[in-house]
Design an enzyme around this catalytic site. Structure first.
Site, PDB file in Angstrom:
ATOM      1  N   HIS A  99       0.829  -1.212   0.000  1.00  0.00           N
ATOM      2  CA  HIS A  99       0.000   0.000   0.000  1.00  0.00           C
ATOM      3  C   HIS A  99       0.860   1.257   0.000  1.00  0.00           C
ATOM      4  CE1 HIS A  99      -2.365   3.102   2.320  1.00  0.00           C
ATOM      5  NE2 HIS A  99      -3.126   2.923   1.264  1.00  0.00           N
ATOM      6  N   GLU A 120       1.997   1.870  -3.442  1.00  0.00           N
ATOM      7  CA  GLU A 120       0.885   2.419  -4.233  1.00  0.00           C
ATOM      8  C   GLU A 120       0.852   3.947  -4.127  1.00  0.00           C
ATOM      9  OE1 GLU A 120      -3.436   3.636  -3.358  1.00  0.00           O
ATOM     10  OE2 GLU A 120      -3.178   1.530  -2.812  1.00  0.00           O
ATOM     11  N   HIS A 121       1.009   4.456  -2.914  1.00  0.00           N
ATOM     12  CA  HIS A 121       1.048   5.908  -2.721  1.00  0.00           C
ATOM     13  C   HIS A 121       2.256   6.522  -3.419  1.00  0.00           C
ATOM     14  CE1 HIS A 121      -1.924   7.068   0.600  1.00  0.00           C
ATOM     15  NE2 HIS A 121      -2.200   5.799   0.319  1.00  0.00           N
ATOM     16  N   GLU A 125      -3.696   8.001   7.384  1.00  0.00           N
ATOM     17  CA  GLU A 125      -4.794   7.256   6.766  1.00  0.00           C
ATOM     18  C   GLU A 125      -5.228   6.091   7.652  1.00  0.00           C
ATOM     19  OE1 GLU A 125      -5.730   4.602   2.742  1.00  0.00           O
ATOM     20  OE2 GLU A 125      -3.909   5.829   2.838  1.00  0.00           O
TER      21      GLU A 125
END
Length: 462
Positions: free
Chosen positions: A81, A84-85, A161
């Protein structure tokens, strides 16, 4: 192909796909191809799929990498993840900021998401701008640039997040307590977003090593759905993606199928932000890759019969007839590299104790398994499931998501296109057998979320 994926897409993630087509209640189900997709493979190993939909001059362009959170090394949770950012930090040709501005200036939108089994990036745009979108994605497939300050900043972003999506959401906190207890050493028990302590240790070197190991043409799938054909797409794919050097060969994905001895685990959590209790039960179930396909299709139909909507058996028993629950639903997720999950979610009516609702569920399930699945039940469930596909083709994004996620999880185009025919052959005996096997042999995890008990005398006048 999982109907859950279609439902999530149209109803968005855990239902725009509602109701059967008029006049299609118990008749012969449609068994033709679902999307009319075509695929080809480039010399560098990249799989490319075209899904024609000529209703409007637009396309959805998605790049799926066959790598996800369950592929991370121990101690590096959240890395998939995190990368991904970081992919939005750009390249020399399309640097950070410019990348998203270009998409927006051309009337498009873009985003990305990570799951246990894959990571995906997408752009929705006019078909005239597809070459530009392909150029952007092909460039960042191999030319990502990361500097230490940007990595450090983005690490704080994903930690924030996590605070917003997990730490501040009681149901998510409960899920993080329940999943490891159920899955044990299987990586599906590790949160996709990662454990905070491990997220804080993720470095630029970790991200680049993960990127170089897994972001490659042979480990990716490009899906383009909309106003385009395979014949039109192939020269574009050759021009933009074909120039990426071959660095390996596509290989079957191997995931541990070890499970410890069957057990039923239970996690009860109280939280000050909870007003309405919730009860959930997860069953470790077969998937398209682990287990018998006959059982998989049987469980897809069983999930629809049990709790696929407000007319199904669980809803009618607990919500309509007994009035113990405000909500009752069941779902099944067979699209997975390792095992799938079968889930039941109940919300008690105000004043109904959770243990009373749980006992009622157990009794209802026992009754359904004993004598509650008829040929007519199966026929109606199959008709509802297959009729929903009439709406799946309307949106290029929905089609690209369904095909891409299924391919990335190890299915084939034939599996996807022939799903209606496979469901049409399911019998009541197969549904009963699959359901009995699930309940009798699967490890389960029961999660109970409760309001924080009020302190004695709280609220009383001084």
């Amino acid at each position: 192909m999982s109907l859950r994926n279609l439902t999530v897409l149209v109803g968005s993630v855990l239902c725009l796909l509602t109701g059967p087509v008029a006049g299609q209640q118990t008749g012969t189900p449609f068994t033709g191809p679902v999307f009319g997709a075509e695929s080809f493979t480039l010399a560098n190993g990249l799989t490319v799929v075209a899904i024609p939909n000529h209703r409007a001059p637009v396309v959805s362009h998605m790049v799926w990498y066959k790598i996800g959170a369950a592929d991370e090394q121990p101690g590096k949770s959240g890395l998939a993840h995190f990368l991904e950012h970081l992919m939005f930090k750009g390249t020399a040709r399309y640097p950070a900021g410019k990348l998203t501005d270009i998409v927006a200036r051309n009337g498009g939108d873009q985003n990305a998401f990570t799951s246990y089994d894959y990571t995906a990036y997408f752009e929705n745009t006019a078909v005239a701008h597809l070459p530009l979108m392909m150029d952007i994605e092909a460039d960042r497939m191999r030319n990502l640039k990361l500097d230490a300050p940007a990595v450090n900043t983005e690490r704080e972003v994903i930690i924030e997040e996590r605070r917003m999506r997990v730490d501040s959401v009681p149901a998510a906190v409960l899920g993080e307590r329940l999943s490891p207890s159920l899955w044990m050493t299987n990586h599906y028990g590790i949160p996709v977003i990662g454990w905070e302590a491990e997220m804080r240790g993720l470095s630029r070197e970790d991200a680049l090593a993960f990127y170089r190991a897994h972001y490659a043409a042979h480990n990716a799938i490009v899906v383009v759905a909309g106003d385009i054909t395979a014949a039109q797409l192939k020269p574009l794919a050759e021009k933009y993606y074909g120039a990426i050097p071959k660095t390996g060969d596509p290989a079957p994905r191997v995931r541990s199928t070890y499970l410890p001895r069957r057990a039923d685990v239970r996690v009860v959590m109280t939280h000050e932000r909870v007003e309405q209790p919730e009860w959930s039960r997860l069953y470790i179930a077969p998937s398209y890759n682990v287990g018998d396909r006959v059982d998989v299709h049987g469980l897809e139909v069983f999930a629809e019969i049990l709790g696929g909507g407000s007319t199904t058996k669980l809803y009618r028993t607990l919500v309509v007839d007994q009035k113990l629950a405000a909500e009752a639903s069941a779902s099944y997720e067979p699209d997975a590299i390792s095992y799938g999950t079968f889930s039941v979610l109940l919300t008690p009516n105000p004043g109904v104790p959770v243990d009373k609702l749980e006992a009622a569920y157990d009794m209802a399930l026992e009754s359904i398994l004993r004598d509650g699945i008829s040929d007519a039940d199966v026929a109606r469930a199959k008709s509802r499931m297959i009729a929903r596909l009439a709406y799946a083709k309307d949106s290029p994004m929905k089609a690209a998501y369904e095909v891409g996620s299924s391919l990335a999880a190890g299915l084939t185009l034939d599996d996807i296109e022939n799903w209606p025919a496979a469901i049409a052959t399911v019998t009541a005996d197969q549904v009963r057998a699959a359901a009995h096997k699930l309940v009798a042999t699967a490890s389960t995890g029961t999660g109970i979320l409760l309001p924080q008990p009020q302190a004695q005398g709280a609220g009383a006048a001084p």
